[in-house]
Write a protein that holds these residues in place. Structure first.
Motif, short mmCIF file in Angstrom:
data_model
loop_
_atom_site.label_atom_id
_atom_site.label_comp_id
_atom_site.label_asym_id
_atom_site.label_seq_id
_atom_site.Cartn_x
_atom_site.Cartn_y
_atom_site.Cartn_z
N THR A 148 0.81 -1.22 0.00
CA THR A 148 0.00 0.00 0.00
C THR A 148 0.85 1.27 0.00
OG1 THR A 148 -0.16 0.06 2.40
CG2 THR A 148 -1.89 -1.13 1.24
N LEU A 149 0.29 2.29 -0.60
CA LEU A 149 0.90 3.62 -0.63
C LEU A 149 -0.16 4.60 -0.13
CD1 LEU A 149 2.84 5.95 -1.67
CD2 LEU A 149 1.57 5.77 -3.80
N SER A 150 0.26 5.50 0.73
CA SER A 150 -0.63 6.54 1.21
C SER A 150 0.14 7.85 1.21
CB SER A 150 -1.12 6.18 2.62
OG SER A 150 -2.03 7.14 3.07
N ALA A 151 -0.51 8.93 0.79
CA ALA A 151 0.16 10.23 0.76
C ALA A 151 -0.85 11.33 1.00
CB ALA A 151 0.86 10.45 -0.57
N LYS A 152 -0.38 12.39 1.63
CA LYS A 152 -1.22 13.57 1.81
C LYS A 152 -0.49 14.74 1.17
CE LYS A 152 -3.89 16.12 5.16
NZ LYS A 152 -4.32 16.21 6.55
N LEU A 153 -1.17 15.39 0.23
CA LEU A 153 -0.60 16.51 -0.49
C LEU A 153 -1.39 17.78 -0.19
CD1 LEU A 153 -0.28 14.79 -3.99
CD2 LEU A 153 1.40 14.83 -2.18
N THR A 154 -0.71 18.91 -0.19
CA THR A 154 -1.39 20.18 0.05
C THR A 154 -1.75 20.86 -1.27
OG1 THR A 154 0.73 21.34 0.21
CG2 THR A 154 -0.25 20.58 2.26
N SER A 155 -1.43 20.22 -2.38
CA SER A 155 -1.75 20.77 -3.69
C SER A 155 -1.77 19.64 -4.71
CB SER A 155 -0.71 21.81 -4.09
OG SER A 155 -0.85 22.17 -5.42
N ILE A 156 -2.65 19.76 -5.69
CA ILE A 156 -2.68 18.75 -6.77
C ILE A 156 -1.91 19.22 -7.98
CG2 ILE A 156 -4.87 17.75 -6.07
CD1 ILE A 156 -6.06 19.31 -8.52
N ASN A 157 -1.25 20.36 -7.86
CA ASN A 157 -0.54 20.94 -9.01
C ASN A 157 0.64 20.11 -9.48
OD1 ASN A 157 -2.30 23.08 -9.07
ND2 ASN A 157 -1.07 24.30 -7.67
N GLN A 158 1.21 19.30 -8.60
CA GLN A 158 2.42 18.55 -8.95
C GLN A 158 2.19 17.04 -8.96
OE1 GLN A 158 5.09 20.08 -9.88
NE2 GLN A 158 4.77 22.16 -9.15
N LEU A 159 0.99 16.61 -9.37
CA LEU A 159 0.70 15.16 -9.37
C LEU A 159 1.65 14.37 -10.25
CD1 LEU A 159 -3.17 14.70 -9.41
CD2 LEU A 159 -1.58 14.13 -7.60
#
Length: 195
Positions: A167-178
């Motif tokens: 599994t991979l889990s991540a929290k991002l503060t922006s979707i600009n750099q997906l």
């Protein structure tokens, strides 16, 4: 003549279809048009080459998608992106191959407030807190030049990256750099596979 001759009433409708009830209550049929934010997210997913995009609305809007098999960064399957607020997004995915170590990287809060003229020559290790069960392999992953480059480019957009087995889990503060995010994850997985 019958006393009911002129008093014939039209029978009342006791059963109303859902469609008619909605029309009677709200007027014209209304179509749920996507919001500006949903359009932005869908556009970002299309830009990275996402395949089989499915949006589920509920308490939180959820997008399920895959990267195409021929995509260079395809190391995941069944990717879920959940919008937690106007900016924050949470990504969960199943890795195609099992990640050999437990790996939890949290970007330090003070790092997000720092301003840098250049990030060249800096190591990711200076900006994150790491929890792992294999320090040598974690250091090898983070010391890789490509991992450092990708990570430092999106340092202010990442809060947490965590991998455990499949599994991979991540929290991002922006979707600009997906796109860079998926390149980073693909590179990390490739280094971990080499051991």
């Amino acid at each position: 003549m019958s006393r009911f001759f002129k008093s014939r009433k039209k029978p009342e409708e006791h059963i109303t279809s859902a469609e008619r009830y909605y029309r009677d209550k709200y007027g014209e049929d209304k179509v749920d048009l996507p919001t500006d934010r949903e359009n932005v997210i869908m556009q970002k997913l299309i830009e990275i080459g996402a395949d089989k995009i499915k949006k589920t609305s509920g308490y939180l809007t959820k997008y399920t998608f895959d990267l195409p098999f021929e995509h260079e960064d395809d190391i995941t399957q069944r990717i879920t992106l959940v919008e937690e607020s106007d900016k924050d997004v949470h990504i969960d995915a199943e890795l195609i191959q099992e990640f050999p170590i437990f790996f939890h990287v949290r970007v330090r809060e003070e790092t997000k407030r720092m301003e840098f003229d250049s990030l060249s020559g800096m190591s990711v290790v200076n900006f994150v807190n790491i929890k792992t069960n294999n320090d040598k392999l974690a250091a090898r992953i983070l010391d890789d030049s490509y991992v450092s480059e990708y990570f430092l480019r999106i340092l202010k957009d990442i809060s947490v990256i965590s991998t455990n087995k499949g599994t991979l889990s991540a929290k991002l503060t922006s979707i600009n750099q997906l796109e860079i995010f998926f390149k980073l994850i693909a590179r990390m997985v490739k280094i971990a596979e080499k051991g």
